[in-house]
Write an enzyme that holds these catalytic residues in place. Structure first.
Site, PDB file in Angstrom:
ATOM      1  CD  GLU A   1       4.531   4.321   5.671  1.00 13.72           C
ATOM      2  OE1 GLU A   1       5.896   3.738   6.759  1.00 13.72           O
ATOM      3  OE2 GLU A   1       2.907   4.043   6.957  1.00 13.72           O
TER       4      GLU A   1
ATOM      5  NE  ARG B   1      -4.985   5.091   7.030  1.00 11.43           N
ATOM      6  CZ  ARG B   1      -3.988   5.048   6.950  1.00 11.43           C
ATOM      7  NH1 ARG B   1      -3.287   5.101   8.240  1.00 11.43           N
ATOM      8  NH2 ARG B   1      -2.659   5.031   5.796  1.00 11.43           N
TER       9      ARG B   1
ATOM     10  CG  ASN C   1       2.597   0.731   4.129  1.00 10.61           C
ATOM     11  OD1 ASN C   1       3.115   1.067   5.357  1.00 10.61           O
ATOM     12  ND2 ASN C   1       1.460   1.727   3.535  1.00 10.61           N
TER      13      ASN C   1
ATOM     14  CD  GLU D   1       8.580   0.607   9.451  1.00  8.87           C
ATOM     15  OE1 GLU D   1       7.790   1.665   9.263  1.00  8.87           O
ATOM     16  OE2 GLU D   1       9.278   0.699   8.693  1.00  8.87           O
TER      17      GLU D   1
ATOM     18  CE  LYS E   1       7.369  10.646   7.366  1.00  8.88           C
ATOM     19  NZ  LYS E   1       6.552  10.046   6.534  1.00  8.88           N
TER      20      LYS E   1
ATOM     21  CB  SER F   1      -3.938  -2.162   7.923  1.00  9.06           C
ATOM     22  OG  SER F   1      -2.902  -1.150   7.822  1.00  9.06           O
TER      23      SER F   1
ATOM     24  NE  ARG G   1      -2.577   2.039   3.422  1.00  8.70           N
ATOM     25  CZ  ARG G   1      -2.148   1.681   4.110  1.00  8.70           C
ATOM     26  NH1 ARG G   1      -3.021   0.825   5.458  1.00  8.70           N
ATOM     27  NH2 ARG G   1      -1.508   2.505   5.327  1.00  8.70           N
TER      28      ARG G   1
END
Lengths: 530, 530
Positions: free
Chosen positions: B240, B506, B242, B423, B419, B247, B224
């Site tokens: 980022e 989101r 993934n 994680e 960053k 999820s 993702r």
């Protein structure tokens, strides 16, 4: 990567059916991890108790080309401690040896099926409100848990099931015919009226409709006829015919889907075939006939009004095509004159009522008992075969005016159930109480006789069953009650729909009172045809 | 008639889509009625407060042939008292006047949509565990509530969405190519290794695989890529990528369905078209590619193993075709050497790993930053257009070795996010803390530099949004993050699947830190193309 969130989510990835695996998992957020225990607490697998990750993990592959194989694999949680694990295990509901009487079914398998069933429930809306949750029932979408259900479908003779389905449209027709005979309803219930205030109020509305000669052109019935299979006679006998608020078309359809799904995945291991579970589209057909009734009303701007118990939906100034009563069947739903006025006004309107007052009255126990009298069915149904089929479903039903039966019931009360007209289940009188009540009524010689009917006690067969409730799997001996849904819609002379549509199977532990309306601890079930 | 049961059930009858109404209701048992309040407590309709049933009921039909029409109809509950009603209303989340800025949307409409959305969630598995419920997360099927979601989809430019979908297969391919370059992974992460123990452990496993020349013929990626739309540049910039435990494919698919359903019913009133919500079949495609990987493994008796955080599934001695890691991306998932040994053993086996250690490492922030360097993408991708498309998504990304950028970030820290390789989100450094951390690191001259990357701060646009959480509808200004799922499967030279599959939107209140991985209060959302 996991997104930090304050709650966990259930994720299920089901492969296409031609693949042989089911994949499902529960995912959790970081925040919750420290509090969580990984063990479904209905598990009691003695081989996997409190064994630390290391010794438990048996990975059989150590070279790059050998396959990976695992026995009892744990992905251990950071702060999981064995004390917590033990604490959970005290809640175990199924003892490992209780399963020995079911060939081919071991505890591990039951655990797996139960786990999958609970996850499936969460993901497919097989949920109810959790009464221990504070806001449950007040706010939708919060405080939910799985509905109580049986883990596997209940065996049921195919010919009996077919017969019950076959008579459903006949019962639909019967209710319609009875509803048109205002005099029959008023006469049959005239004595009940004197002793039952609730029935009296319904009859008052009915009388007013007769006075103004109110005709219902569009008549909509969503019924459910409930049966039990009598162990001795092997007859499927009607418990009651519901013409208002026939419940569970949604959840019963879902339980059927759940059981079918479980048998698709575990059927081979269980020696069961998913195709033996009859389809159950009750909710789809109920929705369809409601939509058709709305169409018949022929006002595209009109709405369907649902009257529910503690529910409120504001519908701003919209015309109502169909009134569906999910409440209104019990005196508790009419705490003041306002509700009675509302019911009367709705009855007076041209909206399609589901049910109309006549349909409502046609479903009373007294009418059930009147219809069971000789030559009464013949007044409403023409086809002799239909009459015979319906009559075959009737259990023994008697008025308390029948002194011979009353004497017999005093002598052998265990063979009878006394049913008051009052609705809701749980009010039936059994056993020694039947004798005492009948003796009191005989002595007092009161009108109260008319508040009851006597019904033959039905002795259904008892089977060991896995009952899922509150996340826990219990094994118990259980009896079942079959409900067959029927949908009926007509507009004047045109019958638009008259169908059997799906079924409701309810299973309860056999320590419950038998032979009456299902009461107390019942779980949703489906049927496995034998 | 209602069956007495100890809990209530949610019942929804949805008509066919060509009919214009949605019918849903909540049914309750007799036992609970006295405790229940009928008002969804997010309602704050000033016209319907504490008005008794009688005055509230405005039935406009009083003659047998006139239609029934109702305004604000209540079916009053026996013991409902106004005190309780008022108490509930203090919890109201949306003030009636906050909606004035949204044309065509009044409070009544929002209440209706919110109510339907919450019921829909319950019925379609859009649920998560309620952390206030005692056994939630321990036992499946109990303690559930609706997942947090936005009431309506978020506007999103169609061309940007299309671009994000278009690059998904390119990113899939890029991850695969990078994963094959063991030296690149080891070199790029060599300094990170010294300061980040977790990455070091992953690299150790990776080294061992290089030593034994381990080849992964079947390579499965479920990725993702997360983006934010930068308000100033109007560019969609990658946050980022993934490559492990991507999820929400399940819940995001459901929220899309929810929003589409709401717009089918309320779109006309809202001036929104349900067809503008792009389809989202993430969960279906993820399941499909997992099934395909299982097929490629070609052992019909082998299973798919899901490694989840606080989950345990006993799988008795079965071969594993595919290992899906829903855990293992954070140091917390490896509390002891046992988990590291397990990870190593799984990596050594012939099972298909999702992800392999190489895929896992290819998704680290350091690799993201290395790939953004000039001429690095060219090492892995051949097609110049693909390279340009991918590069266009890259935000500014720098190593802390870049002293010019470090000086600029100390001067203008608000334009940067620091960053850490670690994680999980929520570990990013913003604003004044960026300056302080950079000054400290510069002073200490330590290796710790290698634990961080610097990223351009993204300023996404802010929109007023209805956020549903805990049964309550809040209105707030919010920002959104788009995730595009990608699925990739190859067996040696044969690419079996390389697809963009669905998306995750989101939305979070804009007071949250921006520009980083979504953290804190985020709700699930979908997209409305503009």
């Amino acid at each position: 990567m996991g997104v930090a969130s304050s709650s966990y989510s259930l994720l299920s990835l089901s492969s296409h059916q031609h693949h042989s695996f089911l994949l499902s998992t529960t995912t959790f957020s970081n925040q919750r991890k420290t509090k969580l225990d990984s063990r479904p607490h209905f598990s009691s697998n003695p081989t996997s108790k409190n064994i630390p990750f290391e010794s438990h993990l048996q990975i059989l592959a150590h070279s790059p080309t050998t396959p990976l194989s695992v026995c009892g694999f744990h992905w251990k949680v950071g702060t999981l401690n064995c004390g917590r694990l033990r604490e959970m295990e005290t809640e175990v509901g199924v003892g490992a040896n209780t399963l020995l009487d079911l060939p081919g079914v071991d505890q591990d398998l039951v655990d797996k099926i139960a786990f999958d069933a609970l996850v499936w429930s969460s993901l497919h809306g097989l949920v109810v409100g959790d009464k221990t949750a504070q806001r449950s029932g007040k706010v939708p979408g919060v405080g939910m848990m799985h509905a109580p259900f049986s883990l596997l479908p209940m065996s049921f003779p195919e010919n009996q099931f077919k017969m019950a389905c076959e008579v459903a449209p006949i019962f639909n027709e019967l209710v319609d015919r009875v509803s048109l005979d205002g005099k029959f309803l008023q006469d049959s219930l005239s004595r009940t009226k004197k002793v039952d205030v609730f029935t009296a109020r319904l009859l008052d509305i009915h009388s007013k409709m007769l006075e103004i000669n109110k005709k219902e052109d569009i008549r909509l019935g969503l019924h459910r006829s409930d049966y039990m299979l009598d162990e001795q006679t092997k007859l499927l006998l009607q418990i009651e015919l519901n013409t208002i608020s026939s419940s569970f078309p949604g959840l019963s359809s879902l339980v059927t889907e759940l059981h079918r799904n479980l048998l698709i995945h575990y059927g081979e291991q269980l020696g069961l075939d998913s195709k033996k579970i009859p389809g159950n589209t009750a909710v789809k057909q109920f929705a369809e006939v409601l939509a058709k009734a709305w169409t018949e009303y022929n006002n595209p701007r009109a709405v369907v009004l649902v009257v529910a118990q503690p529910e409120e939906r504001n519908i701003g100034g919209q015309a109502v095509a169909v009134v569906y009563f999910r409440a209104g069947y019990t005196p508790i739903d009419y705490p003041s004159e306002s509700e009675w006025r509302a019911r009367l006004l709705m009855e007076q309107s041209s909206a399609v009522k589901c049910p109309s007052i006549s349909y409502h009255l046609a479903g009373t126990k007294k009418i059930q008992q009147e219809l069971a009298k000789p030559n009464v069915l013949e007044r409403f149904l023409d086809n002799k075969e239909d009459i015979a089929k319906v009559r075959k479903c009737f259990a023994g039903l008697w008025s308390l005016d029948d002194s011979e039966i009353v004497s017999h019931a005093i002598e052998k009360p265990e063979l009878y159930v006394m049913k008051p007209q009052r609705e809701g289940g749980g009010n039936n009188i059994y056993g020694e109480d039947v004798r005492e009540t009948l003796l009191r009524l005989r002595k007092e010689g009161s009108e109260e006789n008319a508040a009851y009917i006597l019904m033959q006690m039905i002795f259904p067969s008892v089977s060991p069953t896995f009952l899922m409730r509150d996340g826990i799997c219990h094994k118990d001996n259980a009896i079942s009650e079959l409900g067959i849904y029927g949908a009926y819609l007509r507009n004047k002379d045109k019958v638009i729909m008259n169908e059997q549509c799906g079924y409701l199977m309810r299973t309860k532990v056999s320590s419950s009172k038998e032979g009456g309306v299902a009461a107390g601890f019942a779980v949703l079930d489906s049927i496995y045809l034998t």
